[in-house]
Design an enzyme around this catalytic site. Structure first.
Site, PDB file in Angstrom:
ATOM      1  N   GLU A   1       0.823  -1.214   0.000  1.00 19.07           N
ATOM      2  CA  GLU A   1       0.000   0.000   0.000  1.00 19.07           C
ATOM      3  C   GLU A   1       0.856   1.263   0.000  1.00 19.07           C
ATOM      4  O   GLU A   1       0.570   2.222  -0.729  1.00 19.07           O
ATOM      5  CB  GLU A   1      -0.935   0.012   1.214  1.00 19.07           C
ATOM      6  CG  GLU A   1      -2.053  -1.004   1.158  1.00 19.07           C
ATOM      7  CD  GLU A   1      -1.636  -2.396   1.613  1.00 19.07           C
ATOM      8  OE1 GLU A   1      -0.444  -2.565   1.991  1.00 19.07           O
ATOM      9  OE2 GLU A   1      -2.468  -3.313   1.587  1.00 19.07           O
TER      10      GLU A   1
ATOM     11  N   HIS B   1     -10.820  -3.460  10.839  1.00 19.90           N
ATOM     12  CA  HIS B   1     -11.417  -3.449   9.504  1.00 19.90           C
ATOM     13  C   HIS B   1     -12.576  -2.458   9.420  1.00 19.90           C
ATOM     14  O   HIS B   1     -13.398  -2.549   8.523  1.00 19.90           O
ATOM     15  CB  HIS B   1     -11.929  -4.856   9.128  1.00 19.90           C
ATOM     16  CG  HIS B   1     -10.915  -5.682   8.395  1.00 19.90           C
ATOM     17  ND1 HIS B   1      -9.597  -5.724   8.764  1.00 19.90           N
ATOM     18  CD2 HIS B   1     -11.015  -6.492   7.303  1.00 19.90           C
ATOM     19  CE1 HIS B   1      -8.938  -6.534   7.942  1.00 19.90           C
ATOM     20  NE2 HIS B   1      -9.773  -7.008   7.050  1.00 19.90           N
TER      21      HIS B   1
END
Lengths: 351, 330
Positions: A60, A129
């Protein structure tokens, strides 16, 4: 007018952008995979080719830098993250590089790049999450930050973000993907900046963002039963922030409740309260209230998550406080048979 | 297509050019060091004195349209790539005429016309951006090459490995150019990387060609670079080059700091003996192609150029405060 889902609206926005401008490229871990990013990228690689719609290494941070270089040299990349929690591995390229690139080099370069992040919720997404860190990005001059609520705005703001010459953080709430709404075909944009009156009203201003707009609209319905006419404002854009619309509404109603998908301390709700107190102090008839996450990480167990996420009833309860109405435990009671770790079936739209 | 320097041969054509490039960098850096005490250059400066050989060799091996990115110690890279001297000095003085209109300073040089796309001081941050430049070039079918300058400490950042992996995966036309000067500020390699593990071998672990050479030998830098540029430009993928070198002065600022205890005077003197400028001068002399008169003349002209840049920078206006919000958004 036809109705499509939020996820379909995103996919359509991508199709339009890819078709209109050969410089647009989509990258992201899983973008072309069989699940199609919750249906938002399904079929795009087949249609536009693997050079323009591509998978990437699990990097990322590095890939966020790569898209900046690609943007400097003429592409218009969209970097996709299935969860915001992974995207924040790349805070340096987003906040320290992209946000400052145009400014610190004296305007020499532009940075047309979109960082798209999805915020998870429910079915045990848990502490890592489901973080709602929109205020982190909204804090940074040089970024633009949008959180569309409706399918119409999702498509229009996505195309606007891709066409913008600045870095845009595009935040989607997972619980909005299934919601349906009116979406025009073809190309259109929703300007980045202006908020939207989702429901006009006279008695209290409910400022909400992303999924909490759905909860605020439900709260407004229930408030109507109490004879309270709530105005619901969907912020849509966090940077720039539409202070004008917030102030207009607060000056009219004199009461303010802010519903955020995130934490209260140093969050977007604090900013909206600051806007109101600095710009409409004299109009306020009662202390504003905030409806936010409890001040702890998001728990996984359904019983704890049910106690964690604020709902429309919490907004109703907060409005009662601003109006001096007696509290009613029924506001926040959980109706029998309702599973709170799945999207509320009442929120399928149309918005 | 621009004439490619890759075809040049040493020493007749390139030796003098490398020497002049190094001398010019040193004269500029020494002028900054000398003037810094006046406290008019009000930003951190990371001088490249002692490391000129790498910059000169790299700059000479690139076409004008090839691109370069760098980090905090970027003056030499900027100058060797053809960056505008006046704009650089004005930027260090914080002036409106600077390459970033005074918004950046010494750590944020840019000259797009010269292919110097930008430098930033966050260690490793420009590595993936440089990879992205080459990614777009490949997508848009340009035959440019990109050089990502990095220090050896940047190879300790995760983003370095992410960047090399992606460049290797897509066989991008990028060269990772590592200047190993043995220290990250005051921290020696021995507290940062395992003993016996050469930096270039770590890079080679990503499946790309990686080599190491003496960074104080500008000719060796040039010739390895020419080869790396040929490979990258032909589409045969990225290359990692590690050049051993040494900064003579303190990490940040104009002074010498061998007395404060993180390295020894003896170590410094060993490297001082390996001065890249003197080394090339000796070599050119030995090969019978050193033009002393030409060098003296070059130094005289360059000193005049530098004096001109400093006086122009000092006289230039500061940015107007009314422009504080300029360039926040495009």
């Amino acid at each position: 007018m036809r109705e499509i889902s939020y996820a379909e609206a995103i996919r359509e926005g991508f199709s339009v952008a890819l078709e209109r401008d050969p410089r647009v490229v989509l990258l992201g871990l899983g973008v072309p995979d069989p699940k199609g990013f919750f249906g938002t990228t399904t079929g795009l690689q087949q249609r536009f080719g693997a050079e323009r719609v591509m998978d990437m290494p699990c990097s990322e941070n590095g890939m966020s830098g790569v898209v900046l270089g690609a943007a400097i040299n003429g592409l218009r990349p969209v970097l996709n993250h299935q969860r915001l929690d992974f995207a924040i591995l790349s805070m340096d390229p987003i906040c320290t590089q992209a946000a400052k690139w145009h400014y610190m080099f004296g305007g020499a370069m532009k940075m047309p790049v979109v960082f798209r992040m999805i915020i998870g919720r429910g079915w045990g997404q848990g502490p890592q999450h489901s973080q709602c860190l929109q205020s982190w990005f909204a804090h940074i001059p040089g970024l633009k930050v949008v959180m569309p609520t409706t399918p119409h705005d999702a498509k229009g703001l996505l195309i606007a973000a891709i066409e913008d010459d600045n870095p845009v953080v595009f935040l989607e709430h997972r619980w909005l993907h299934h919601a349906k709404g009116h979406v025009p075909e073809g190309h259109y944009t929703v300007p980045i900046g202006p908020a939207r009156v989702a429901k006009p009203g006279r008695d209290v201003t409910l400022v909400a963002l992303s999924y909490m707009v759905a909860e605020a609209l439900e709260a407004a319905k229930n408030l109507a039963k109490l004879g309270v006419d709530a105005e619901v404002i969907d912020l849509r854009s966090l940077r720039p922030l539409d202070s004008t619309l917030i102030l207009e509404s607060v000056r009219k109603t004199g009461r303010l409740v802010v519903a955020d998908t995130g934490w209260a301390l140093a969050g977007m709700s604090a900013e909206v309260l600051a806007v109101a107190s600095e710009g409409a102090f004299g109009s306020l008839k009662a202390a504003p209230r905030r409806v936010c996450f409890p001040d702890c990480p998001t728990p996984t167990s359904p019983s704890l998550a049910a106690a964690y996420y604020p709902r429309s009833g919490d907004i109703v309860a907060a409005v009662r406080e601003t109006l001096g109405l007696p509290a009613d435990e029924a506001d926040t009671a959980i109706p029998a048979g309702v599973e709170l770790d799945k999207p509320n079936p009442a929120f399928t739209g149309p918005f | 297509m621009t004439a490619s320097p890759e075809t040049s041969t040493f020493p007749s054509q390139i030796g003098q050019r490398l020497l002049e490039s190094m001398v010019r960098i040193r004269l500029v850096e020494e002028a900054i060091a000398t003037g810094y005490a006046e406290q008019q250059m009000r930003c951190p400066v990371h001088l490249s004195i002692g490391q000129e050989g790498v910059a000169a060799g790299v700059g000479a091996a690139l076409r004008p349209d090839d691109q370069v990115m760098s980090g905090h110690r970027s003056h030499a890279h900027y100058l060797a790539k053809g960056g505008d001297l006046n704009a650089m000095i004005a930027e260090i003085y914080g002036k409106e005429t600077g390459c970033c209109r005074g918004r950046g300073g010494s750590m944020h040089l840019v000259d797009l016309k010269a292919g110097f796309v930008g430098a930033v001081p966050i260690v490793g941050s420009t590595i993936p951006i440089a990879v992205g430049l080459s990614f777009a070039d490949k997508q848009l079918k340009r035959d440019r090459v990109t050089v990502a300058f990095l220090g050896e400490a940047a190879t300790e950042e995760g983003v370095f490995h992410e960047s090399v992996n992606f460049a290797a995966l897509h066989q991008l036309p990028v060269i990772f150019l590592c200047e190993n000067n043995l220290y990250s500020v005051y921290s020696p390699l021995s507290v940062r990387q395992p003993a016996g593990q050469a930096v270039y071998k770590t890079a080679a672990g990503h499946g790309i060609r990686a080599e190491q050479a003496d960074g104080n030998d500008a000719v060796a830098v040039y010739s390895l670079m020419c080869d790396a540029v040929r490979q990258a430009r032909s589409g045969s993928g990225p290359v990692f080059l590690e050049f051993m070198t040494y900064r003579w002065r303190e990490h940040c600022g104009p002074a010498f700091d061998n007395h404060i205890g993180y390295r020894t005077e003896a170590e410094y003197l060993t490297w001082r003996e390996r001065d890249p400028v003197e080394a090339l001068e000796r070599r050119l002399r030995a090969e019978g192609c050193f033009d002393e008169a030409a060098l003296v003349d070059f130094k005289r002209r360059t000193s005049a150029e530098i004096n001109g840049a400093f006086s122009a920078a000092k006289q230039a206006p500061f940015p107007d405060a009314a422009g504080l919000m300029d360039h926040l958004y495009a």
